[in-house]
Write an enzyme that holds these catalytic residues in place. Structure first.
Site, mmCIF file in Angstrom:
data_model
loop_
_atom_site.group_PDB
_atom_site.id
_atom_site.type_symbol
_atom_site.label_atom_id
_atom_site.label_comp_id
_atom_site.label_asym_id
_atom_site.label_seq_id
_atom_site.Cartn_x
_atom_site.Cartn_y
_atom_site.Cartn_z
ATOM 1 N N CYS A 83 -66.240 -81.192 40.884
ATOM 2 C CA CYS A 83 -66.743 -82.471 41.373
ATOM 3 C C CYS A 83 -67.257 -83.320 40.196
ATOM 4 O O CYS A 83 -66.475 -83.663 39.317
ATOM 5 C CB CYS A 83 -67.787 -82.277 42.457
ATOM 6 S SG CYS A 83 -68.093 -83.781 43.427
ATOM 7 N N HIS A 194 -64.409 -79.541 46.179
ATOM 8 C CA HIS A 194 -65.286 -78.377 46.065
ATOM 9 C C HIS A 194 -64.542 -77.133 46.540
ATOM 10 O O HIS A 194 -64.460 -76.887 47.752
ATOM 11 C CB HIS A 194 -66.534 -78.572 46.933
ATOM 12 C CG HIS A 194 -67.499 -79.571 46.398
ATOM 13 N ND1 HIS A 194 -68.476 -79.255 45.473
ATOM 14 C CD2 HIS A 194 -67.643 -80.891 46.654
ATOM 15 C CE1 HIS A 194 -69.184 -80.337 45.205
ATOM 16 N NE2 HIS A 194 -68.690 -81.345 45.890
ATOM 17 N N GLU A 196 -65.568 -74.162 46.430
ATOM 18 C CA GLU A 196 -66.542 -73.256 47.053
ATOM 19 C C GLU A 196 -66.877 -73.661 48.484
ATOM 20 O O GLU A 196 -67.497 -72.892 49.229
ATOM 21 C CB GLU A 196 -67.817 -73.181 46.201
ATOM 22 C CG GLU A 196 -68.767 -74.351 46.331
ATOM 23 C CD GLU A 196 -68.373 -75.599 45.559
ATOM 24 O OE1 GLU A 196 -69.187 -76.538 45.519
ATOM 25 O OE2 GLU A 196 -67.260 -75.633 44.988
#
Length: 214
Positions: A83, A194, A196
């Site tokens: 990001c 992202h 994750e």
């Protein structure tokens, strides 16, 4: 097989624990720290980031981030930006008419997306190039989770030059305008989305990155 050591750099910005959990899930041994030695010596360094470009860059500089990244890349040691951690790898960011310097590992500016709705928040597909390591085995219809209003929208050296930077593998996405969703450039990789927070497909991407660590 030994687990690769990964440091998630803590410089006051980023989804540190979610990144840690995702990387541990795919088999990495993860440390979250601002310690320069740990960041320099690990197999892989992750640079997260959320919020404003200038504020992230200020915190990154306070922990010696540009020097850490520069030394790692000089030695061919992997770095992954996520990001705003991707955005600060570029030369500069422009927010609300104010320009701030980035790390300058890549040329160009991070600027506001030209889209009817901002931020770009939610799931989106990406167009990955042939030979991508990050997206190996990931289908073209898979979606990743984005939260941002700014992005790098050009690759200033073009994609046909003989320069190593220009020869990077570029992944694009579109929200109003086309922007860089990921870059793979030797030891330096980064994603605007992202991983994750992107479920199983994000874990697959992180597993691909970890698979290249020694």
């Amino acid at each position: 097989m030994s687990r690769p050591s990964v440091t998630v750099l803590d410089y006051g910005s980023g989804n540190l624990r979610s990144a840690q959990r995702a990387l541990e899930h795919v088999g990495a041994q993860v440390t979250v720290t601002a310690d320069r030695s740990a960041a320099a010596e690990c197999d892989g360094l992750v640079v997260p980031g959320v919020g404003a470009f200038a504020a992230c860059m200020e915190g990154f500089e306070q922990v010696g981030g540009p020097q850490i990244v520069g030394r790692r890349l000089a030695g061919g040691r992997p770095v992954l930006g996520i990001c705003v951690g991707m955005q600060i790898m570029f030369a500069r960011g422009v927010e609300f008419g104010v320009e701030a310097d980035g790390c300058g590992e890549w040329p160009g500016a991070v600027t506001r997306l030209d889209a009817p709705v901002l931020p770009h928040m939610g799931w989106n597909t990406v167009q990955a190039p042939d030979g991508s390591v990050l997206f190996d085995g990931i289908g073209a219809d898979e979606r990743f989770y984005f939260v941002h209003s700014y992005a790098a929208q050009n690759w200033e050296l073009g994609e046909d030059s003989s320069s190593p930077i220009a020869a990077a593998k570029l992944t694009w996405a579109t929200h109003g305008s086309r922007f860089l969703a990921a870059v793979e450039n030797g030891a330096l990789s980064a994603t605007q989305f992202h991983p994750e927070k992107s479920g199983d497909v994000g874990l697959a991407l992180l597993a691909n990155w970890c698979g290249g660590l020694s």
